[in-house]
Design a protein around this motif. Structure first.
Motif, short mmCIF file in Angstrom:
data_model
loop_
_atom_site.label_atom_id
_atom_site.label_comp_id
_atom_site.label_asym_id
_atom_site.label_seq_id
_atom_site.Cartn_x
_atom_site.Cartn_y
_atom_site.Cartn_z
N GLN A 1 -1.38 -16.36 -26.99
CA GLN A 1 -0.67 -15.88 -25.60
C GLN A 1 0.49 -16.86 -25.49
OE1 GLN A 1 -1.12 -13.33 -23.94
NE2 GLN A 1 -3.13 -12.55 -23.60
N SER A 2 0.15 -18.16 -25.66
CA SER A 2 1.21 -19.08 -25.36
C SER A 2 2.40 -18.96 -26.50
CB SER A 2 0.70 -20.41 -25.49
OG SER A 2 1.78 -21.39 -25.39
N LYS A 3 2.13 -18.92 -27.80
CA LYS A 3 3.42 -18.66 -28.69
C LYS A 3 4.06 -17.33 -28.38
CE LYS A 3 1.23 -21.16 -32.44
NZ LYS A 3 0.61 -21.20 -33.72
N ASP B 1 8.79 -14.03 -27.03
CA ASP B 1 9.27 -13.16 -26.15
C ASP B 1 10.48 -13.61 -25.39
OD1 ASP B 1 7.56 -11.11 -27.04
OD2 ASP B 1 6.36 -11.12 -25.40
N THR B 2 10.41 -14.99 -24.77
CA THR B 2 11.41 -15.45 -24.06
C THR B 2 12.72 -15.80 -25.10
OG1 THR B 2 9.65 -16.57 -22.90
CG2 THR B 2 12.21 -17.41 -22.78
N LEU B 3 12.43 -15.96 -26.36
CA LEU B 3 13.65 -16.25 -27.33
C LEU B 3 14.39 -15.13 -27.48
CD1 LEU B 3 11.88 -17.45 -30.71
CD2 LEU B 3 13.65 -18.65 -29.36
N GLY B 4 13.91 -14.07 -27.56
CA GLY B 4 14.65 -12.48 -27.49
C GLY B 4 16.03 -12.81 -28.50
N ALA B 5 17.32 -12.46 -27.95
CA ALA B 5 18.65 -12.37 -28.32
C ALA B 5 19.12 -13.72 -28.69
CB ALA B 5 19.47 -11.49 -27.83
N ASN B 6 18.43 -14.82 -27.96
CA ASN B 6 19.00 -16.25 -28.07
C ASN B 6 18.53 -16.84 -29.11
OD1 ASN B 6 20.62 -15.86 -25.66
ND2 ASN B 6 18.44 -16.21 -24.48
N TRP B 7 17.66 -16.38 -30.02
CA TRP B 7 17.21 -17.35 -31.17
C TRP B 7 18.08 -17.98 -32.11
CZ3 TRP B 7 17.78 -16.69 -36.45
CH2 TRP B 7 18.62 -15.58 -36.84
N GLU B 8 19.34 -17.27 -32.33
CA GLU B 8 20.27 -17.93 -33.28
C GLU B 8 20.93 -19.22 -32.45
OE1 GLU B 8 22.69 -15.26 -35.92
OE2 GLU B 8 22.80 -14.41 -33.69
N GLN B 9 20.91 -19.16 -31.09
CA GLN B 9 21.22 -20.48 -30.26
C GLN B 9 20.48 -21.71 -30.49
OE1 GLN B 9 21.85 -18.18 -26.67
NE2 GLN B 9 23.91 -19.38 -26.49
N TYR B 10 19.00 -21.25 -30.34
CA TYR B 10 18.16 -22.16 -30.74
C TYR B 10 18.04 -22.75 -31.85
CZ TYR B 10 16.45 -20.90 -26.31
OH TYR B 10 15.93 -20.49 -24.71
#
Length: 368
Positions: free
Chosen positions: A60-62, A67-76
């Motif tokens: 559940q935590s992962k 899900d919060t990453l979404g489209a922003n994964w490249e920035q992270y």
């Protein structure tokens, strides 16, 4: 580094329940387990992808972080590749856990796009997963080592996550998931729990009457004589599981399976929970109709015979068959009629029969 769509990997919608994710993982893991396709590199990679997706979505935590990453994964990802410690900057290390040493427990916090603050804690070995997974869930930039070495949170030496978290084909076929088949070490990955010993089987012969009413038997298991109960309704080949009765103690206690063989019966034949028997009726009852008493497994029952009943006609007596195993219902009894033809020995009997047959229009052999 390529974004991993874990929902697509498991073939489930983004709003899938944990039960749906678990079901999809088991199905796909069985289909693509390397033991079924030795030497097939594509199948092996597919199996690793399936396991990685389950590792995230079943937690559940992962899953929430993913899900919060979404489209922003490249920035992270770009921020993570640049390094930085826990809580480093607005775009510091992804989830704020890059920079810890190999073999250490990882934790930290950071602030991502939109001012959302994240915290993450892990102590698992992520070496068996993709760069994408290690970047966001295992700490450090792609390719960073997460292998052995002492330090805070270090676990059992040699424990490894492996392609399926230690999940064998036998576990999958038995319907177990990764969490049910493994335990987590203090710091590294997962280690296998001791496998449950193989069950013991004992063949048991019972009569049809014993199968109907239930019975007990004495069987010898592990050098001991054990009285076991055979429930009512068992069929030929039924397997009755008796937990922990096969010898051994504690976690090593074996299950005992009773495999039943129902002996043939001279009166009744069995088809599942239904029974079939023949019953003879007098010519009078067959011609004119009447009632006959037919024995069943629990006593005689009246059966109404309509006028003109022919040999071979079958009547169904509902609920007069065998009990269904582990159910409070019974099958049916099918009664197949045999018309009893009298044997004529006297001339007077023959003349009377001829007169009767002439009167009803039967004059010798029929062509039909």
């Amino acid at each position: 580094m390529e974004y991993k769509d874990y929902y697509k990997t498991l073939g489930v919608p983004r709003n899938a329940s944990q039960a749906e994710i678990k079901k999809a993982f088991r199905k796909l893991a069985r289909e693509h387990h390397p033991d079924l396709k030795p030497g097939d590199r594509a199948a092996e990679q597919r199996f690793k992808d399936i396991n990685e997706a389950n590792e995230v979505l079943s937690d559940q935590s992962k899953r929430k972080q993913y899900d919060t990453l979404g489209a922003n994964w490249e920035q992270y990802a770009r921020a993570g590749a640049g390094g930085g410690g826990a809580g480093a900057g607005a775009y510091g290390a992804p989830f704020g856990f890059a920079g810890f040493g190999a073999g250490e427990g990882r934790s930290g916090s950071g602030t991502g796009p939109g001012g959302i603050r994240y915290e993450f804690h892990t102590s698992g070995d992520t070496s068996g997963f993709s760069d994408f997974f290690r970047m966001f869930f295992g700490g450090g930039a792609p390719g960073a080592s997460t292998g052995g070495g002492g330090g805070a949170g270090a676990g059992t030496a040699g424990a490894s996550a492996g392609p399926a978290g230690g999940l064998s084909l036998e576990d999958l076929l038995a319907g177990m998931d990764g969490e049910g088949a493994t335990i987590r070490g203090a710091g590294h990955g997962r280690t296998r729990t001791p496998s449950k010993p193989a069950p013991v089987e004992a063949d048991v012969e019972v009569t049809l009457d014993e199968a109907f009413h239930g019975t007990t038997r004495l069987v010898q298991v592990d050098g001991k004589r054990l009285e076991v109960r055979v429930p009512r309704g068992v069929d030929d080949g039924s397997r009755i599981r008796l937990r922990g009765k096969g010898g051994g103690e504690g976690d090593q206690a074996r299950d005992l399976y009773l495999v039943t063989r129902v002996l043939p019966n001279a009166t009744f034949s069995r088809h599942g929970a239904d029974l079939t028997r023949d019953w003879s009726v007098d010519l009078r009852d067959a011609l004119l109709g009447g009632e006959v008493r037919v024995p069943t497994m629990t006593g005689a029952i009246l059966l109404k015979i309509p006028a003109g009943t022919q040999t071979g006609r079958t009547f169904r007596l509902t609920g007069q068959g065998m009990p269904r195993l582990n159910q409070d219902v019974r099958g049916d009894l099918l009664v197949r009629v045999r018309v009893r033809i009298p044997h004529l020995t006297e001339d007077a009997e023959r003349r009377a029969a001829e007169t009767f047959l002439d009167a009803i229009g039967q004059h010798g052999a029929s062509s039909s």
